[in-house]
Scaffold this motif. Structure first.
Motif, mmCIF file in Angstrom:
data_model
loop_
_atom_site.group_PDB
_atom_site.id
_atom_site.type_symbol
_atom_site.label_atom_id
_atom_site.label_comp_id
_atom_site.label_asym_id
_atom_site.label_seq_id
_atom_site.Cartn_x
_atom_site.Cartn_y
_atom_site.Cartn_z
ATOM 1 N N THR A 1 -5.494 12.008 7.070
ATOM 2 C CA THR A 1 -4.100 11.223 6.519
ATOM 3 C C THR A 1 -3.673 10.598 7.594
ATOM 4 O OG1 THR A 1 -2.894 13.333 7.144
ATOM 5 C CG2 THR A 1 -4.149 12.970 5.028
ATOM 6 N N GLY A 2 -2.565 9.645 7.144
ATOM 7 C CA GLY A 2 -1.945 8.929 8.241
ATOM 8 C C GLY A 2 -0.516 8.612 7.786
ATOM 9 N N CYS A 3 0.543 8.813 8.332
ATOM 10 C CA CYS A 3 1.763 8.805 7.826
ATOM 11 C C CYS A 3 2.354 8.094 9.062
ATOM 12 C CB CYS A 3 2.758 9.994 7.699
ATOM 13 S SG CYS A 3 2.069 10.986 6.340
ATOM 14 N N PHE A 4 3.233 6.918 8.458
ATOM 15 C CA PHE A 4 3.830 6.073 9.405
ATOM 16 C C PHE A 4 5.099 5.325 8.961
ATOM 17 C CE2 PHE A 4 1.136 3.848 6.510
ATOM 18 C CZ PHE A 4 1.537 2.524 6.377
ATOM 19 N N ILE A 5 5.699 4.532 9.697
ATOM 20 C CA ILE A 5 7.281 3.761 9.496
ATOM 21 C C ILE A 5 6.674 2.839 8.764
ATOM 22 C CG2 ILE A 5 9.100 3.139 10.283
ATOM 23 C CD1 ILE A 5 8.493 4.610 12.889
ATOM 24 N N VAL A 6 7.278 2.320 7.440
ATOM 25 C CA VAL A 6 7.063 1.071 6.882
ATOM 26 C C VAL A 6 8.233 0.333 7.361
ATOM 27 C CG1 VAL A 6 6.824 -0.108 4.713
ATOM 28 C CG2 VAL A 6 5.347 1.913 5.133
ATOM 29 N N TYR A 7 7.920 -0.894 7.934
ATOM 30 C CA TYR A 7 9.102 -2.029 8.305
ATOM 31 C C TYR A 7 8.835 -2.874 7.241
ATOM 32 C CZ TYR A 7 9.383 0.495 12.724
ATOM 33 O OH TYR A 7 9.740 1.232 13.791
ATOM 34 N N GLN A 8 9.908 -3.877 7.119
ATOM 35 C CA GLN A 8 9.763 -4.711 6.104
ATOM 36 C C GLN A 8 8.873 -5.841 6.005
ATOM 37 O OE1 GLN A 8 11.879 -5.102 3.333
ATOM 38 N NE2 GLN A 8 13.393 -3.334 3.802
ATOM 39 N N ASP A 9 8.379 -6.185 7.327
ATOM 40 C CA ASP A 9 7.181 -7.217 7.389
ATOM 41 C C ASP A 9 6.147 -6.634 6.822
ATOM 42 O OD1 ASP A 9 7.025 -5.444 9.337
ATOM 43 O OD2 ASP A 9 6.625 -6.893 11.063
ATOM 44 N N PHE A 10 5.946 -5.340 6.746
ATOM 45 C CA PHE A 10 4.416 -4.829 6.274
ATOM 46 C C PHE A 10 4.313 -5.043 4.828
ATOM 47 C CE2 PHE A 10 1.870 -1.267 5.009
ATOM 48 C CZ PHE A 10 0.918 -1.305 5.641
ATOM 49 N N PHE A 11 5.239 -5.369 4.122
ATOM 50 C CA PHE A 11 4.969 -5.570 2.812
ATOM 51 C C PHE A 11 4.157 -6.647 2.324
ATOM 52 C CE2 PHE A 11 9.152 -2.812 2.095
ATOM 53 C CZ PHE A 11 8.660 -1.774 1.642
ATOM 54 N N SER A 12 4.632 -7.881 3.212
ATOM 55 C CA SER A 12 3.806 -9.189 3.154
ATOM 56 C C SER A 12 2.575 -9.258 3.852
ATOM 57 C CB SER A 12 4.735 -10.199 3.500
ATOM 58 O OG SER A 12 5.896 -10.229 2.594
ATOM 59 N N TYR A 13 2.048 -8.089 4.391
ATOM 60 C CA TYR A 13 0.704 -8.130 5.296
ATOM 61 C C TYR A 13 -0.476 -8.610 4.389
ATOM 62 C CZ TYR A 13 -3.420 -6.343 7.303
ATOM 63 O OH TYR A 13 -4.983 -6.046 7.914
ATOM 64 N N ARG A 14 -1.265 -9.485 4.932
ATOM 65 C CA ARG A 14 -2.362 -10.031 4.280
ATOM 66 C C ARG A 14 -3.801 -9.553 4.790
ATOM 67 N NH1 ARG A 14 -4.731 -10.073 -0.012
ATOM 68 N NH2 ARG A 14 -3.073 -11.037 -1.177
ATOM 69 N N SER A 15 -3.727 -9.840 6.275
ATOM 70 C CA SER A 15 -5.062 -9.576 7.015
ATOM 71 C C SER A 15 -4.475 -9.568 8.616
ATOM 72 C CB SER A 15 -6.050 -10.844 6.793
ATOM 73 O OG SER A 15 -5.754 -12.108 7.091
ATOM 74 N N GLY A 16 -5.541 -9.036 9.198
ATOM 75 C CA GLY A 16 -5.312 -9.127 10.638
ATOM 76 C C GLY A 16 -4.911 -7.780 11.271
ATOM 77 N N VAL A 17 -4.805 -7.442 12.161
ATOM 78 C CA VAL A 17 -4.093 -6.125 12.800
ATOM 79 C C VAL A 17 -2.787 -6.243 12.984
ATOM 80 C CG1 VAL A 17 -4.435 -4.745 14.832
ATOM 81 C CG2 VAL A 17 -6.531 -6.087 14.243
ATOM 82 N N TYR A 18 -2.203 -5.249 12.007
ATOM 83 C CA TYR A 18 -0.799 -5.275 12.216
ATOM 84 C C TYR A 18 -0.151 -4.696 13.233
ATOM 85 C CZ TYR A 18 3.905 -3.873 10.499
ATOM 86 O OH TYR A 18 5.087 -3.677 10.360
ATOM 87 N N ARG A 19 1.095 -5.457 13.502
ATOM 88 C CA ARG A 19 1.952 -5.074 14.501
ATOM 89 C C ARG A 19 3.290 -5.445 13.927
ATOM 90 N NH1 ARG A 19 -0.184 -4.083 19.781
ATOM 91 N NH2 ARG A 19 -2.311 -4.641 19.655
ATOM 92 N N HIS A 20 4.308 -4.580 14.101
ATOM 93 C CA HIS A 20 5.790 -4.833 13.594
ATOM 94 C C HIS A 20 6.309 -5.774 14.434
ATOM 95 C CE1 HIS A 20 10.189 -3.660 13.742
ATOM 96 N NE2 HIS A 20 9.828 -4.367 12.719
ATOM 97 N N VAL A 21 6.694 -6.973 13.549
ATOM 98 C CA VAL A 21 7.352 -8.053 14.442
ATOM 99 C C VAL A 21 8.510 -8.456 13.611
ATOM 100 C CG1 VAL A 21 5.138 -9.308 14.912
ATOM 101 C CG2 VAL A 21 6.108 -9.941 12.750
ATOM 102 N N SER A 22 8.936 -8.012 12.511
ATOM 103 C CA SER A 22 10.198 -8.454 11.874
ATOM 104 C C SER A 22 10.655 -7.501 11.014
ATOM 105 C CB SER A 22 9.855 -9.733 11.245
ATOM 106 O OG SER A 22 10.992 -10.167 10.619
ATOM 107 N N GLY A 23 12.132 -7.389 10.938
ATOM 108 C CA GLY A 23 12.747 -6.402 9.752
ATOM 109 C C GLY A 23 12.807 -4.924 10.338
ATOM 110 N N GLY A 24 13.701 -4.528 9.490
ATOM 111 C CA GLY A 24 14.047 -2.972 9.763
ATOM 112 C C GLY A 24 13.264 -2.053 9.105
ATOM 113 N N SER A 25 13.177 -0.745 9.206
ATOM 114 C CA SER A 25 12.339 0.189 8.472
ATOM 115 C C SER A 25 13.101 0.405 7.234
ATOM 116 C CB SER A 25 12.675 1.669 9.330
ATOM 117 O OG SER A 25 13.849 2.335 9.309
ATOM 118 N N ALA A 26 11.920 0.589 6.093
ATOM 119 C CA ALA A 26 12.231 0.793 4.807
ATOM 120 C C ALA A 26 12.095 2.228 4.544
ATOM 121 C CB ALA A 26 11.279 -0.296 3.888
ATOM 122 N N GLY A 27 11.101 2.845 5.107
ATOM 123 C CA GLY A 27 10.743 4.374 4.743
ATOM 124 C C GLY A 27 9.568 4.792 5.331
ATOM 125 N N GLY A 28 9.151 6.063 4.953
ATOM 126 C CA GLY A 28 7.622 6.427 5.384
ATOM 127 C C GLY A 28 6.902 6.411 4.150
#
Length: 370
Positions: free
Chosen positions: A216-243
């Motif tokens: 299992t993996g639990c993590f912070i979802v920042y606003q930019d994660f909702f629009s992820y399509r491909s690649g290695v994600y790193r937080h670049v934009s927006g505040g936290s939306a939840g866990g």
């Protein structure tokens, strides 16, 4: 409350960061309202655990995970591992969509159980499909959990050990709040975990994935994660939306990332999967990760072919080998029943007929020739 998703700002921030990953404004998640997105998270830490605010603070203070750090942590584990390709075999199961319900924990834990079991029996073709509805609406419901307040992976694994989880075909999942209505007889189709292990440190997580199964993996979802399509994600934009919680199915040291299966449908990310950099969003440190020590399965198996039979003079010591399943011991309550089951399987083998069997771990409890 943080600001809502801002696609224009995200595009600019990604360009400024050198395009570390690709965005897609047309994902199902990006097109939803803010309220619709937030309800699909579902990890709200219990009392005593690190809160979302504390996790965000720790995330901002966390040092970058460099290639030197990765090299020092990877002794003893292969440099890359992906449960979608283990010697050409895919031990993961289909991507699900949790719908408008904060049931991500149940989806992540069920996926861990499915992958772990299929890996343990070295059979990627079982298509094991566990009931997230049973795990969340029934077992989670007993703990007061619902679509609005989510759940926790350690409690879900404990319930999977104590009571077990039936199959999706027995009790299908719906993406909205529902009362527990699992049908009678579900105990004849059930998976259980023998226990859970909390993994501390990336080296331990990698070793578990490479040798035992997914975690299992639990993590912070920042606003930019909702629009992820491909690649290695790193937080670049927006505040936290939840866990949020998912299944971590693999890793890649060369890319410096975990490989994960999400529960937002196949139209999001890399066909429902995503890669996230080591250390990002507290995914390898926040609430776990947890592995299932092992998974046992009791279920009816259809269209089995009998490859071989074995018995000796000891009382009720007979075994059958089924194609794609392996050797299983015939277990009955009397010598007469044992002989009847063995005769049934002898006839099925000689006549090249299919068998329907109730398999409980390495035991066969009932058989019917079809």
């Amino acid at each position: 409350m943080t600001d809502a998703l801002d696609l224009k700002t995200l595009k600019s921030d990604l360009e400024d960061a050198g395009q570390p990953w690709e965005m897609d404004p047309g994902t199902d998640m990006a097109l939803m309202t803010e309220d619709e997105r937030r309800v699909r998270l579902g990890f709200n830490p219990p009392p005593g655990a690190m809160t979302l605010q504390e996790a965000v603070k720790a995330d901002k203070a966390a040092p970058a995970v460099t290639s030197e750090i990765i090299a020092s942590e990877s002794i003893g584990a292969p440099a890359a591992f992906d449960h979608r390709n283990v010697s050409g075999k895919n031990y993961t199961t289909a991507v699900k969509n949790q719908g408008s319900c904060g049931s991500c924990v149940a989806h992540g834990v069920a996926a861990v159980m499915e992958t772990t079991y299929q890996r343990s029996v070295a059979n990627p073709n079982l298509n094991l499909d566990l009931s997230e509805a049973h795990l969340f609406y029934c077992h989670g419901g007993e703990e007061g959990r619902n679509c609005q307040n989510g759940w926790f992976p350690d409690q879900a694994l404990d319930k999977a050990k104590q009571k077990g989880v039936t199959l999706e075909s027995v009790y299908p999942y719906t993406g909205t709040q529902q009362a527990c209505a699992v049908p009678g007889g579900w105990q004849n189709n059930i998976a259980k975990v023998t226990g859970k292990t909390k993994l501390t440190g990336r080296a331990a997580i990698k070793n578990w994935i490479a040798t035992k199964g997914s975690v299992t993996g639990c993590f912070i979802v920042y606003q930019d994660f909702f629009s992820y399509r491909s690649g290695v994600y790193r937080h670049v934009s927006g505040g936290s939306a939840g866990g949020h919680c998912v299944e971590i199915i693999g890793y890649n040291d060369a890319q410096g990332c975990w490989i994960c299966k999400n529960s937002w449908g196949a139209n999001w990310g890399e066909g429902g999967f995503f890669r996230i950099a080591y250390g990002q969003c507290q995914i390898d440190t926040w609430y776990g990760p947890y592995g299932a020590n092992s998974v046992t399965l009791k279920a009816w198996a259809n269209n089995l072919k009998v490859n071989g039979l074995w018995a000796n003079d000891s009382a009720r010591n007979a075994w059958a080998h089924f194609q794609g399943t392996g050797w299983r011991k015939l277990v009955t309550t009397s010598d007469v029943q044992q002989q009847a089951m063995l005769s049934c399987l002898i006839g099925a083998k000689s006549g090249n007929r299919n068998v329907r069997a109730l398999i409980d771990g390495n035991q066969v409890k009932e058989v019917y020739v079809t």
